[in-house]
Design a protein around this motif. Structure first.
Motif, PDB file in Angstrom:
ATOM      1  N   GLY A 186      -7.936   2.490   1.765  1.00  0.00           N
ATOM      2  CA  GLY A 186      -8.145   2.075   3.146  1.00  0.00           C
ATOM      3  C   GLY A 186      -7.847   3.210   4.099  1.00  0.00           C
ATOM      4  O   GLY A 186      -7.130   4.155   3.765  1.00  0.00           O
ATOM      5  N   LYS A 187      -8.401   3.120   5.310  1.00  0.00           N
ATOM      6  CA  LYS A 187      -8.175   4.144   6.326  1.00  0.00           C
ATOM      7  C   LYS A 187      -7.247   3.578   7.384  1.00  0.00           C
ATOM      8  O   LYS A 187      -7.470   2.479   7.900  1.00  0.00           O
ATOM      9  N   SER A 188      -6.179   4.338   7.717  1.00  0.00           N
ATOM     10  CA  SER A 188      -5.172   3.823   8.640  1.00  0.00           C
ATOM     11  C   SER A 188      -5.048   4.650   9.908  1.00  0.00           C
ATOM     12  O   SER A 188      -4.202   4.365  10.742  1.00  0.00           O
ATOM     13  N   TYR A 238      -5.264   8.076   5.040  1.00  0.00           N
ATOM     14  CA  TYR A 238      -5.753   7.160   4.010  1.00  0.00           C
ATOM     15  C   TYR A 238      -4.593   6.615   3.186  1.00  0.00           C
ATOM     16  O   TYR A 238      -3.572   7.293   2.985  1.00  0.00           O
ATOM     17  N   VAL A 239      -4.755   5.375   2.709  1.00  0.00           N
ATOM     18  CA  VAL A 239      -3.753   4.737   1.850  1.00  0.00           C
ATOM     19  C   VAL A 239      -4.472   4.123   0.653  1.00  0.00           C
ATOM     20  O   VAL A 239      -5.670   3.818   0.714  1.00  0.00           O
ATOM     21  N   ALA A 272       0.756   6.570   4.095  1.00  0.00           N
ATOM     22  CA  ALA A 272      -0.480   7.165   4.590  1.00  0.00           C
ATOM     23  C   ALA A 272      -0.488   8.676   4.352  1.00  0.00           C
ATOM     24  O   ALA A 272       0.514   9.361   4.582  1.00  0.00           O
ATOM     25  N   CYS A 324       0.851  -1.190   0.000  1.00  0.00           N
ATOM     26  CA  CYS A 324       0.000   0.000   0.000  1.00  0.00           C
ATOM     27  C   CYS A 324       0.888   1.242   0.000  1.00  0.00           C
ATOM     28  O   CYS A 324       2.086   1.167   0.300  1.00  0.00           O
ATOM     29  N   ASN A 379      -4.654   0.789  -1.344  1.00  0.00           N
ATOM     30  CA  ASN A 379      -4.299  -0.626  -1.162  1.00  0.00           C
ATOM     31  C   ASN A 379      -3.884  -1.220  -2.510  1.00  0.00           C
ATOM     32  O   ASN A 379      -4.722  -1.734  -3.260  1.00  0.00           O
TER      33      ASN A 379
END
Length: 549
Positions: free
Chosen positions: A338-340, A348-349, A301, A298, A351
């Motif tokens: 995705g949320k990290s 957010y990243v 962030a 990924c 994936n």
């Protein structure tokens, strides 16, 4: 390496470099690392031709050499790279991408480097400037500085990189080929050292040297005398120094592949959601392309605040709307984003691995639907989602009659698209006391489909070569007439003369030529489309291997 990969590599080598290089390259693919004496003996190739073939392969990065396995003093061994040879199939895509990003100048720079393997910056700039000048109107020419600027931009964005230096080693086998005249990929075993360095292993990989090039591109002379004069002048100019002697550049295929991967993800988001969502994902990928390693699962962030500030000005969306889009992307089943974390308005990243896995899965479903119909695709999707199901469960969940579901399952099973797993209740494996579960293993299925794609591309190339060979005489006649017409037009011939030459090709022959060109274009287009599938499946397989490590 499979038989389909070797077959495709052989066809690509034959088409681009000829029969002798194809024989040597294919032999090394099948046999592994071998010294020059063994290559000559087992292929029956003369010494001189074997040396030249190895030089050609090394010039294009498809062959590496190292000290023999028996230790110091043993003959140098040569090894070809199947992966590098298969990249030839993607050359049109590299060139088109360079044209899209950097215009005609970038296109010709990439084209020259792909055709030559590697070149110095000064030589590339001169060649490209001459080609651009020749295509311009009379009285106009291309400045060397403009081409140098485009070259520097390609290096700055890592689409070009320096060829790795070669370390010194003790002299060995005297029958090995001499260096091809470049220090970046010499063939002389006196320079061999295991293992071969990678471009990224030295600090100056993306450092552009100061090149002293002043002037403009020159037009090619049409007459024979002019050609002789041009060659004489070129030989004289080649002795000049420009400050980059011994520094050779090559195309960075991995950087192109990262660009292709990002564009695939962006297109998938646009098709699944909308253009604004794809622009948000594009912004996230662009912000993290420098900080994210190529094999990462990924991206780094990014906070919602950073994403909001980096959005293009023409996308004038408010911050609450951006938060809604990010929430939509996170909740989407495809899991592109995705949320990290929650700092900075949310971290957010993108994936990357999950996106590639979902795209590969969609490709497998599409193949099943095209080959076996929508009902078989429904069963295939059901098994992908539920993992393990008995035949009765497949019939119930898919809402397909028992007889049809049984036939479809057995068809998919015979094609290795579905696997059958036995779970016995007792040690004797009695059929009456055994569960038979159907399942789909996505990774092995993707690998199998990848091999089918290699086979398909090889078949397309063979068909194109057959079509061309069947009409070889007509094609040669057409080329001769086109050359005569170009010569007459350059000399200012009368329209009657041009018409007379054009009529040398009869109406049936012209129709046959049009039909041939149509078939060749369709085959070329099919090759490029299959290569897109190959790239997606290769990216998924490599990403899965990186996660496993």
């Amino acid at each position: 390496m499979t038989a389909q990969e070797v077959r495709l590599c052989g066809l690509l080598l034959q088409e681009h470099f000829g029969d002798v290089v194809e024989k040597v390259g294919t032999h090394l693919l099948r046999s592994g690392a071998q010294n020059l004496r063994t290559i000559i003996h087992e292929t029956g190739t003369p010494l001189d031709l074997a040396k030249k073939s190895l030089c050609v392969l090394m010039q294009h990065g498809a062959c590496v050499f190292s000290l023999g396995r028996k230790g110091p003093g043993s003959p140098v061994e040569y090894r070809t790279s199947c992966e590098r040879i298969l990249r030839i199939l993607r050359y049109p895509r590299y060139i088109y991408t360079a044209k899209t990003l950097y215009g005609d100048t970038g296109e010709l720079i990439i084209e020259e480097l792909l055709q030559r393997g590697h070149m110095t910056m000064s030589s590339t700039v001169k060649t490209v400037a001459d080609r651009l000048t020749h295509s311009m109107e009379e009285g106009r020419s291309m400045e060397y500085s403009e081409v140098s600027s485009a070259f520097s931009n390609l290096v700055e964005t890592h689409f070009l990189q320096r060829c790795p230096p070669v370390a010194e080693a003790a002299p060995v086998d005297s029958t090995a080929p001499a260096a091809p005249g470049t220090s970046s990929t010499p063939a002389a075993p006196a320079n061999a050292a295991p293992p071969p360095p990678t471009p990224e292993s030295f600090t100056d990989c993306y450092k552009v040297p100061h090149v002293t090039l002043i002037g403009r591109g020159k037009r090619r002379c049409s007459s024979e005398d002019g050609e002789d004069q041009r060659n004489a002048k070129k030989a004289k100019l080649d002795t000049e120094t420009h400050g980059d002697e011994g520094i050779y550049w090559q195309v960075n295929f991995e950087r192109f592949h990262l660009h292709f991967r990002d564009q695939t993800i962006i297109s998938a988001v646009a098709n699944k959601l909308d253009q604004t969502s794809s622009e948000i994902v594009r912004t996230m990928l662009r912000m993290s392309e420098v900080t994210t390693p190529p094999s990462a699962t990924c991206t780094q962030a990014l906070s919602a605040n950073e994403i909001f500030r980096s959005l293009p000005p023409n996308y004038s969306i408010s911050r609450p709307i951006l938060d809604q889009y990010l929430t939509l992307l996170v909740d989407d089943p495809m899991e592109f984003v995705g949320k990290s974390g929650d700092s900075g308005g949310g971290m957010y990243v993108v994936n990357l691995h999950r996106a590639l896995a979902n795209l590969a899965r969609a490709t497998l479903e599409s193949v099943v639907q095209e080959r076996f119909g929508s009902r078989s695709a429904r069963i295939f999707r059901l098994l992908l989602r539920k993992r393990h199901l008995e035949q009765k469960q497949v019939e119930d969940f898919a809402m397909i009659p028992a007889k049809e579901a049984k036939d479809m399952l057995y068809t998919l099973l015979s094609e290795n698209l579905v696997q059958l797993q036995e779970i016995p209740k007792t040690p004797d494996h009695a059929p009456s006391r055994t569960f038979y579960l159907y399942t789909v293993n996505q990774l092995p299925t993707a690998r199998m489909l990848l091999q089918n794609c290699y086979k398909t591309v090889a078949n397309l190339i063979e068909r194109r070569l057959f079509e061309t060979k069947e009409s070889k005489r007509l094609l040669e006649k057409s080329q001769r007439i086109e050359a005569i017409l170009a010569s007459l037009q350059a000399s200012g011939a009368e329209p009657e003369q041009l018409t007379e030459v054009e009529e040398m090709i009869t109406a049936p022959e012209r129709q046959q030529l049009e039909s041939l060109r149509h078939h060749i274009n369709k085959l070329d287009s099919a090759e490029n489309q299959v290569d897109e599938t190959i790239f997606l499946l290769e990216s998924y397989v490599n990403s899965t291997a990186a996660v496993a490590r």
